[in-house]
Design an enzyme around this catalytic site. Structure first.
Site, PDB file in Angstrom:
ATOM      1  N   VAL A  15       3.402  27.905 -28.829  1.00 23.54           N
ATOM      2  CA  VAL A  15       4.635  28.577 -28.407  1.00 23.54           C
ATOM      3  C   VAL A  15       5.868  27.857 -28.955  1.00 23.54           C
ATOM      4  O   VAL A  15       6.800  28.500 -29.461  1.00 23.54           O
ATOM      5  CB  VAL A  15       4.695  28.682 -26.861  1.00 23.54           C
ATOM      6  CG1 VAL A  15       5.911  29.504 -26.446  1.00 23.54           C
ATOM      7  CG2 VAL A  15       3.419  29.307 -26.299  1.00 23.54           C
ATOM      8  N   LYS A 107       3.324  28.912 -16.401  1.00 27.18           N
ATOM      9  CA  LYS A 107       3.051  29.602 -15.128  1.00 27.18           C
ATOM     10  C   LYS A 107       2.453  28.679 -14.079  1.00 27.18           C
ATOM     11  O   LYS A 107       2.686  28.842 -12.881  1.00 27.18           O
ATOM     12  CB  LYS A 107       2.148  30.820 -15.345  1.00 27.18           C
ATOM     13  CG  LYS A 107       0.849  30.532 -16.085  1.00 27.18           C
ATOM     14  CD  LYS A 107       0.987  30.770 -17.562  1.00 27.18           C
ATOM     15  CE  LYS A 107      -0.237  30.367 -18.337  1.00 27.18           C
ATOM     16  NZ  LYS A 107      -0.212  30.763 -19.726  1.00 27.18           N
ATOM     17  N   GLU A 131      10.366  34.269 -18.365  1.00 27.06           N
ATOM     18  CA  GLU A 131       9.792  35.535 -18.849  1.00 27.06           C
ATOM     19  C   GLU A 131       8.461  35.314 -19.566  1.00 27.06           C
ATOM     20  O   GLU A 131       7.525  36.111 -19.435  1.00 27.06           O
ATOM     21  CB  GLU A 131      10.796  36.209 -19.803  1.00 27.06           C
ATOM     22  CG  GLU A 131      10.382  37.563 -20.321  1.00 27.06           C
ATOM     23  CD  GLU A 131      10.324  38.618 -19.214  1.00 27.06           C
ATOM     24  OE1 GLU A 131       9.205  38.946 -18.802  1.00 27.06           O
ATOM     25  OE2 GLU A 131      11.385  39.114 -18.792  1.00 27.06           O
ATOM     26  N   VAL A 134       4.644  35.020 -17.708  1.00 28.22           N
ATOM     27  CA  VAL A 134       3.818  36.119 -17.193  1.00 28.22           C
ATOM     28  C   VAL A 134       3.664  37.191 -18.261  1.00 28.22           C
ATOM     29  O   VAL A 134       4.642  37.777 -18.713  1.00 28.22           O
ATOM     30  CB  VAL A 134       4.450  36.747 -15.925  1.00 28.22           C
ATOM     31  CG1 VAL A 134       3.545  37.838 -15.378  1.00 28.22           C
ATOM     32  CG2 VAL A 134       4.698  35.686 -14.858  1.00 28.22           C
ATOM     33  N   GLY A 189     -10.080  30.077 -30.483  1.00 29.47           N
ATOM     34  CA  GLY A 189      -8.947  29.331 -29.918  1.00 29.47           C
ATOM     35  C   GLY A 189      -8.280  30.051 -28.770  1.00 29.47           C
ATOM     36  O   GLY A 189      -7.147  29.753 -28.408  1.00 29.47           O
ATOM     37  N   GLU A 192      -7.947  28.327 -22.755  1.00 30.13           N
ATOM     38  CA  GLU A 192      -7.079  27.206 -22.385  1.00 30.13           C
ATOM     39  C   GLU A 192      -7.896  25.914 -22.541  1.00 30.13           C
ATOM     40  O   GLU A 192      -9.130  25.953 -22.568  1.00 30.13           O
ATOM     41  CB  GLU A 192      -6.649  27.338 -20.910  1.00 30.13           C
ATOM     42  CG  GLU A 192      -5.870  28.599 -20.584  1.00 30.13           C
ATOM     43  CD  GLU A 192      -4.357  28.437 -20.723  1.00 30.13           C
ATOM     44  OE1 GLU A 192      -3.877  27.303 -20.809  1.00 30.13           O
ATOM     45  OE2 GLU A 192      -3.669  29.467 -20.759  1.00 30.13           O
ATOM     46  N   ASP A 203      -5.405  31.210 -14.099  1.00 30.81           N
ATOM     47  CA  ASP A 203      -4.210  31.500 -14.906  1.00 30.81           C
ATOM     48  C   ASP A 203      -3.616  32.862 -14.505  1.00 30.81           C
ATOM     49  O   ASP A 203      -2.402  32.987 -14.279  1.00 30.81           O
ATOM     50  CB  ASP A 203      -4.620  31.487 -16.394  1.00 30.81           C
ATOM     51  CG  ASP A 203      -3.532  32.002 -17.289  1.00 30.81           C
ATOM     52  OD1 ASP A 203      -2.625  31.227 -17.642  1.00 30.81           O
ATOM     53  OD2 ASP A 203      -3.569  33.211 -17.642  1.00 30.81           O
ATOM     54  N   LYS A 207       0.043  33.964 -12.477  1.00 28.19           N
ATOM     55  CA  LYS A 207       0.986  35.008 -12.917  1.00 28.19           C
ATOM     56  C   LYS A 207       1.219  36.028 -11.805  1.00 28.19           C
ATOM     57  O   LYS A 207       2.352  36.459 -11.556  1.00 28.19           O
ATOM     58  CB  LYS A 207       0.446  35.691 -14.174  1.00 28.19           C
ATOM     59  CG  LYS A 207       0.351  34.732 -15.361  1.00 28.19           C
ATOM     60  CD  LYS A 207      -0.473  35.327 -16.504  1.00 28.19           C
ATOM     61  CE  LYS A 207      -0.596  34.356 -17.654  1.00 28.19           C
ATOM     62  NZ  LYS A 207      -1.597  34.744 -18.649  1.00 28.19           N
TER      63      LYS A 207
END
Ligand code: NAP
Ligand code: HSE
Length: 428
Positions: A15, A107, A131, A134, A189, A192, A203, A207
């Site tokens: 990210v 999250k 943002e 989730v 990949g 997690e 996870d 959320k």
């Protein structure tokens, strides 16, 4: 044009690198849309010399994300490391204490510590944007806090973990067993670092708890989410559900009832022809129901570099424009503590079991269900080579508690060859 907004980015993985790419590629458009340049001042990750395929030499480097969070030359601390505690939590707290706004995709951090962090942020009018936390690129937080702000939300539901949806749809499409597709997802990949977060439903539960807090004006309460993962779903479940016209999804549902807030994340059967039933691969879908707007369905990529970075930047752009709403859509100090309620809404159930193939076995199971007040809608016994016969029952609407009682009683019939598996059929 006014002063630039300066970002400090902690975490340069999937990210973080996506965010750097957007800032570098779209600098001119971002400046026009925000009314001021968006710049990266400093970055942090574990391995300074790792080749990330990006030019990072224009940015200051910090080994310690907490030091990054406190730098005087950043306005927004962008937390993209992950983890509910450890450096992510310490650095977020440090950033708020130093007067910075925060944007995060984390999250786990917010599901466990969101209320405390929101109180700290709002005390001084700072923002925490999440943002990206989730459903990746789907703008669901904005939809709830802005577009549907005038509604009383009646229900929030959806598929919020792309990895589980990939595993379930790949099992369905290729006819492969869970273990094989799990290995495939790991090789791609998708999983997690701790795969239990994905396949255990944790996870997605994080959320759902975040969405429920906004939707129902309550303090985020992950501990109250009824969780069940997809680990026990077999290829036979997938096939037999399909045979009955259903697909299996890891589905989250949150609704406020007279008894309290119900939050559950569990495998469910949904009609194969429904929008949720048709959701393939690693996609996410969130369904929001408001008393004025009716039903809104949002579908898109729930993970990945581009979609998640896009959502991170949406929050950065809001802050750059001077738009800082309360973290959970209303002041954190006004959020009520939810009274948790376990799911009591009756639903039809899919029940799979293996029975000893002897006279009266099926009749005994039918009797147990009848004695628990559970009516059978459909029933099938499949051809078999083993001594045990695979049997599938679809019930009419019943309560989970009654079904659990019946499953307990089945153990005493002496005709079960394996423990029954029960999956709720969700009306969507
Ligand atoms: P990732 O690829 O594993 O990257 C994590 C980054 O954090 C790495 O750059 C790592 O440094 C850095 N890091 C870890 N511990 C650190 C520490 N103690 N100090 C400094 N840096 C540290 O993770 P990701 O997939 O980008 O996910 C980041 C966050 O976004 C997580 O909260 C995740 O749940 C969330 N998220 C991810 C996605 C997705 O599609 N990946 C989607 C939605 C939300 P090194 O690179 O040097 O090891
Ligand atoms: N592991 C998560 C998923 C990443 O598969 O959806 C996005 O939050």
């Amino acid at each position: 044009m006014t002063d630039p907004i300066r970002l400090g980015i902690a975490g340069l993985g999937t990210v973080g690198c996506g965010v750097v790419k957007i800032v570098q590629r779209h600098a001119a458009a971002l400046a026009l849309r925000a009314g001021r340049p968006v710049e990266i001042a400093a970055v942090s990750a574990r391995a300074r010399n790792k080749d990330r395929g990006l030019r990072l030499d224009a940015y200051a480097w910090e080994d310690d994300p907490v030091a990054l969070a406190r730098r005087s030359d950043i306005d927004v601390f962008v937390e993209l490391m992950g983890g509910a505690d450890g450096p992510a939590r310490a650095a977020t707290q440090a950033a708020l204490a130093a007067g910075k706004d925060v944007v995060t995709a984390n999250k786990a951090l917010l599901a466990l510590h969101g209320h405390t962090l929101a109180l700290a942020a709002e005390e001084n009018g700072q923002a925490i944007g999440f943002e990206a936390a989730v459903a990746g690129g789907i703008p669901v937080i904005k939809a709830l806090t802005e577009s549907l702000a005038a509604n009383r939300i009646t229900r929030v539901m959806g598929v919020m973990n792309g990895t589980c949806n990939y595993i379930l749809t790949r099992m369905q499409g290729a006819g492969l067993p869970y273990e094989e597709v799990f290995r495939e997802a790991a090789a791609l990949g998708y999983l997690e670092a701790d795969p239990a977060l994905d396949v255990g439903g944790i996870d997605a539960g994080h959320k759902l708890a975040l969405l429920a807090a906004i939707a129902f004006g309550t303090q985020v309460d992950f501990a109250a989410v009824e969780l069940e993962g997809i680990e026990r779903i077999t290829i036979d479940d997938i096939r037999q559900a399909a045979d009955m016209g259903f697909r299996i999804k890891l589905l989250g549902v949150a609704q406020m009832t007279g008894r309290g807030l119900e939050q559950r994340m569990s495998p469910c059967l949904v009609p194969a022809s429904s929008p949720l039933g048709q959701l393939e691969d690693a996609m996410n879908m969130v369904v929001l129901e408001g008393d004025a707007a009716g039903q809104i369905v949002l579908r898109g990529a729930g993970a990945g570099e581009g979609p998640t970075a896009s959502a991170v930047m949406a929050d950065v752009m809001d802050i750059a424009r001077g738009r800082r709403g309360p973290v959970f859509g209303q002041p954190a100090a006004a959020l009520a503590q939810a009274r948790p309620a376990s799911s009591s809404v009756p639903a039809p159930y899919y029940l799979r079991m293996a029975l000893l193939d002897k006279p009266g076995a099926l009749a005994r199971i039918a009797t147990v269900l009848g004695e628990a007040g559970i009516s059978i809608d459909r029933m099938r016994q499949y051809g078999h080579d083993d001594p045990a016969a695979p049997v599938l029952i679809v019930t009419h609407k019943t309560r989970r508690a009654a079904l659990n009682e019946a499953i307990g009683a089945m153990a005493g019939t002496g005709v079960l060859a394996s423990e029954p598996v029960a999956i709720r059929i969700e009306e969507v």
